[in-house]
Structures are given as structure tokens and as C-alpha cells.
Enzyme design. Structure first.
Site: not given
Length: 138
Positions: A53-55
Site C-alpha cells: 500500500a505504501e509503495s
């Protein structure tokens, strides 16, 4: 590499096998293999969902920021609702707000059957790229 330049997608995302399939500030999609990203019970590790998700959220925010700015994560929240034990998981990142200084995305992660596994919300702060900051080729 055309989109990311010398930065690539980052060593952690590469190590986890994340593959970007679609990239825009408004909507980005990536997938990650279950194999190699599990906890001892054989389920996808909750932290692996957050890395996917953060990527996605960081990449979409940096695309929105443009070449003279940089987006940095300031908040992330994840709710895991089920897990996967095989195949691939896919994250779909959708913009909630694309502002001048704050960007917020929701990332829905699902399994190959389309079942929601995790819901993540991420906020990035957009600031000027530090003077002299360069990304060297690996």
C-alpha cells in the site's frame, strides 16, 4: 525505470516482488506474490500489505508532486479483514484528495478472487525537493 528514473521502485518493494501495473496520480495498481511475504502461519504478513500500500500511495503522490517536488508519507492506517495463502495480492490505489501540499489515497488490497484483504489510507506531504538531492544509478 522510465517513470522512476534511477530511483527504481525501492529496494524493499523489489525484494518483496512488487510489480506496478498502472501508474497515475489518480489511480495506481500493483501486485505482490504471496510466496516470500508470509508470517509463520503461512498467511500474508500484515506488514507486507502495508508495504504494498505504501509503495502505491507514495508513488502516486510523487507522480502528482511533479519533478521539482517530493512527496513523503506522514500518516498510514491499515485495517486487515482477511488474508491470502497463495497466488498474488493486488493493490488498487485511488486518490481521495490531490492538494498542493497534502495528498491522500485509499489502497484496497484483494486476492485473486477479488475478496478484500486490507484497506489502507495514506497521506503524503508534498514539499520542495531538497537542493542537490540526486538519485544515483544502482
Amino acid at each position: 525505470m522510465e517513470v522512476f528514473g534511477y530511483r527504481g521502485i525501492g529496494a524493499l518493494a523489489e525484494r518483496m516482488g512488487i510489480e506496478f501495473l498502472e501508474l497515475t496520480p489518480e489511480r495506481s495498481v500493483a501486485r505482490m506474490p504471496v510466496e516470500g511475504n508470509t508470517q509463520p502461519l503461512g498467511l500474508v504478513h500484515g506488514g507486507a500489505y502495508v508495504v504494498l500500500a505504501e509503495s502505491l500511495g507514495s508513488t502516486a503522490a510523487n507522480l502528482h508532486a511533479g519533478p521539482t517536488k517530493v512527496a513523503v508519507g506522514i500518516e498510514i492506517n491499515a485495517s486487515h479483514s482477511r488474508s491470502a495463502t497463495e497466488g498474488w495480492v493486488t493493490g488498487v490505489c485511488t486518490a481521495i484528495s490531490l492538494g498542493r501540499t497534502l495528498v491522500t489515497h485509499e489502497i484496497a488490497i484483494s486476492d485473486e478472487q477479488g475478496r478484500r484483504l486490507s484497506t489502507v489510507r495514506m497521506t503524503n506531504f508534498i514539499k520542495d525537493r531538497p537542493e542537490g538531492q540526486v538519485f544515483e544509478p544502482r
